[in-house]
Design a protein around this motif. Structure first.
Motif, short mmCIF file in Angstrom:
data_model
loop_
_atom_site.label_atom_id
_atom_site.label_comp_id
_atom_site.label_asym_id
_atom_site.label_seq_id
_atom_site.Cartn_x
_atom_site.Cartn_y
_atom_site.Cartn_z
N HIS A 128 0.78 -1.39 0.56
CA HIS A 128 0.31 -0.20 0.35
C HIS A 128 0.50 1.59 -0.30
O HIS A 128 1.56 1.35 0.79
CB HIS A 128 -0.90 0.14 1.28
N VAL A 129 0.35 2.17 -0.33
CA VAL A 129 1.81 3.74 -1.01
C VAL A 129 0.81 4.59 -0.13
O VAL A 129 -0.91 4.90 0.12
CB VAL A 129 1.83 4.05 -2.33
N ILE A 130 1.32 5.55 0.77
CA ILE A 130 0.53 6.45 1.83
C ILE A 130 0.19 7.72 0.63
O ILE A 130 1.37 8.77 0.89
CB ILE A 130 1.16 6.65 3.03
N GLN A 131 -1.03 7.64 -0.09
CA GLN A 131 -1.07 8.86 -0.84
C GLN A 131 -2.58 8.32 -1.41
O GLN A 131 -3.57 8.12 -1.21
CB GLN A 131 -0.32 8.78 -1.75
N GLU A 132 -3.04 9.64 -1.11
CA GLU A 132 -4.14 10.12 -2.51
C GLU A 132 -4.54 9.58 -3.61
O GLU A 132 -3.28 9.70 -4.73
CB GLU A 132 -4.96 10.79 -1.85
N GLY A 133 -5.63 8.95 -4.17
CA GLY A 133 -5.08 8.95 -6.25
C GLY A 133 -4.88 7.62 -6.31
O GLY A 133 -4.15 7.29 -6.01
N PRO A 134 -4.34 7.61 -7.44
CA PRO A 134 -4.13 6.48 -8.57
C PRO A 134 -2.43 6.05 -7.80
O PRO A 134 -1.94 7.48 -7.87
CB PRO A 134 -4.47 6.48 -9.64
N LEU A 159 -6.11 -3.73 -4.09
CA LEU A 159 -5.20 -3.40 -4.73
C LEU A 159 -5.62 -1.46 -4.80
O LEU A 159 -6.30 -1.57 -4.90
CB LEU A 159 -4.32 -3.03 -5.84
N GLN A 160 -4.46 -0.19 -4.73
CA GLN A 160 -4.89 0.55 -5.10
C GLN A 160 -5.57 0.79 -6.37
O GLN A 160 -4.33 -0.38 -6.48
CB GLN A 160 -4.05 2.16 -4.20
N GLU A 161 -5.23 2.15 -7.43
CA GLU A 161 -5.63 1.99 -8.20
C GLU A 161 -3.70 1.95 -9.25
O GLU A 161 -3.46 2.78 -8.18
CB GLU A 161 -6.65 3.27 -8.97
N LEU A 162 -3.38 1.61 -10.28
CA LEU A 162 -1.83 0.97 -10.15
C LEU A 162 -2.20 1.80 -11.89
O LEU A 162 -3.45 1.71 -12.49
CB LEU A 162 -1.45 -0.10 -10.21
#
Length: 391
Positions: A127-133, A335-338
């Motif tokens: 997981h990446v600590i950020q908003e958005g893709p 997953l988050q959007e990649l």
């Protein structure tokens, strides 16, 4: 042998519905624990606090199950919660005194496990600590790990050979211009055995070899993929960061120091089969005693390894049951959007991703009808977030 003993012997694998239930109960707990840990991954959050929360949740949830059974059932943490950031490859689960915090933009790998009666469910997620893709090389490396995991899910099936999976995983990573991290092994799991002898490498090297093997029905595997934007040859920077160990039952060396004997008897009682964190032991005695235990092979350490600063490392791990009706992935998270910079064009990789996970039921007419209806639910996109969602 009593009938109870015979029943226990027969229930050691997933031919027993009771065993399947225990695996799935452990999976449900660890999937929820992962959600809770992800919610805690915010800028300035202390990593040790997050690890503690993950472990506490698993202990509490597992402890509330199978309370009213005649025979005491061991249950709880099967692998301590680890939160490893950016170029840290894994196993970062620091002691209480550690002050390391998360920052905005960090790529966080969460690795954890739960067991019910020794039947283990493991999961790891990035997981990446950020908003958005997620974009750029961070997206590439997560897509590489996830797509390789999707391919492995489709190739770890009865009748297939382990070395074929290793070759496929490497090919996927290359398509994203990433490397698979050396030394990572996916193991078969059995009751109270987290690292069974049947296994496969994510990348083959002259230093690391496993025996050739064929996957069989009713086996359980933890499939562990770790990809890097670096060279995939991680290094140990500080032995003192190692906090996770597992008892080696095969070693009989007589420990000399009193502190070592004390700590080892605590380990034998509390953690006879599963890896544990040194946080769970009395800290002052642990520091003294663990060194002798490790030096003489009583404990296997899980070292904290690093790629070079500026590299990004992603991990996807899931537990799969090779059931008679197909593969059942019981642990995972969306997953988050990649938005990776690379796309999968290789026809062989596309072919692997198009393989079904479940066995098709019925005869030819049903198959044709399904085809007409455009049933593609078991197909995977190379890096689609939805393919990581639990089925």
């Amino acid at each position: 042998m009593s009938s109870d003993d015979e029943r226990d012997e027969k229930e050691l694998d997933i031919t027993s519905s009771e065993v399947v239930t225990k695996y799935k109960s452990a999976a449900e707990i660890v999937n929820k624990a992962l959600l809770g840990v992800l919610a805690e991954c915010k800028p300035k959050a202390k990593i040790v606090d997050i690890c503690e929360k993950g472990d506490s949740f698993i202990k509490e949830q597992a402890g509330s199950m199978y309370k009213n059974v005649k025979k005491k059932i061991d249950r709880g943490v099967a692998f301590p919660t680890c939160v490893s950031v950016n170029n840290t490859v894994g196993h970062f689960s620091p002691l209480a005194s550690d002050e390391t915090v998360l920052e905005e933009g960090d790529m966080v790998k969460i690795d954890m496990g739960c067991h019910i009666d020794g039947f283990i469910a493991l999961v790891a997620h990035t997981h990446v600590i950020q908003e958005g893709p997620i974009t750029g090389r961070k997206a590439d490396v997560i897509a590489a790990a996830n797509t390789a995991a999707e391919v492995a899910l489709r190739l770890v099936r009865p009748g297939k050979k382990n070395h074929a999976v290793t070759e496929a995983i490497q090919k996927v990573a290359e398509a994203y211009d990433c490397k698979i991290v050396e030394g990572v092994i996916s193991h078969q799991m059995k009751q109270n055995v987290i690292d069974g002898s049947k296994s496969f490498l994510s990348v083959s090297t002259p230093e690391t070899r496993v025996d050739d093997a064929e996957f069989e029905e009713n086996e359980v595997y933890a499939i562990d993929i770790v990809a890097s934007t670096g060279d995939g040859k991680p290094k140990l920077l500080d032995e003192k960061q190692t906090t996770i160990y597992k008892k080696d039952a095969a070693v009989n060396y007589q420990l000399k120091m009193k502190a070592s004997r004390f700590i080892f008897s605590e380990i034998k009682e509390k953690f006879p089969h599963m890896p544990f964190t040194a946080r769970s032991l009395e800290e002052k005695r642990a520091r003294l005693g663990l060194v002798e235990c490790v030096n003489h092979g009583h404990l296997q350490p899980y070292p904290v390894l690093y790629e070079k600063p500026g590299d990004f490392v992603a991990q996807i791990k899931f537990t799969v049951l090779l059931m008679p009706n197909g593969s059942d992935r019981i642990t995972s998270h969306t997953l988050q959007e990649l938005q990776p910079t690379k796309t999968i064009d290789d026809p062989e990789i596309k072919g692997w991703l198009a393989l079904g996970i479940k066995k098709k039921k019925g005869g030819g007419k049903k198959k044709k009808a399904a085809k007409k209806a455009g049933e593609t639910s078991t197909e995977a996109e190379p890096m689609e977030a939805s393919t990581s969602a639990q089925e």
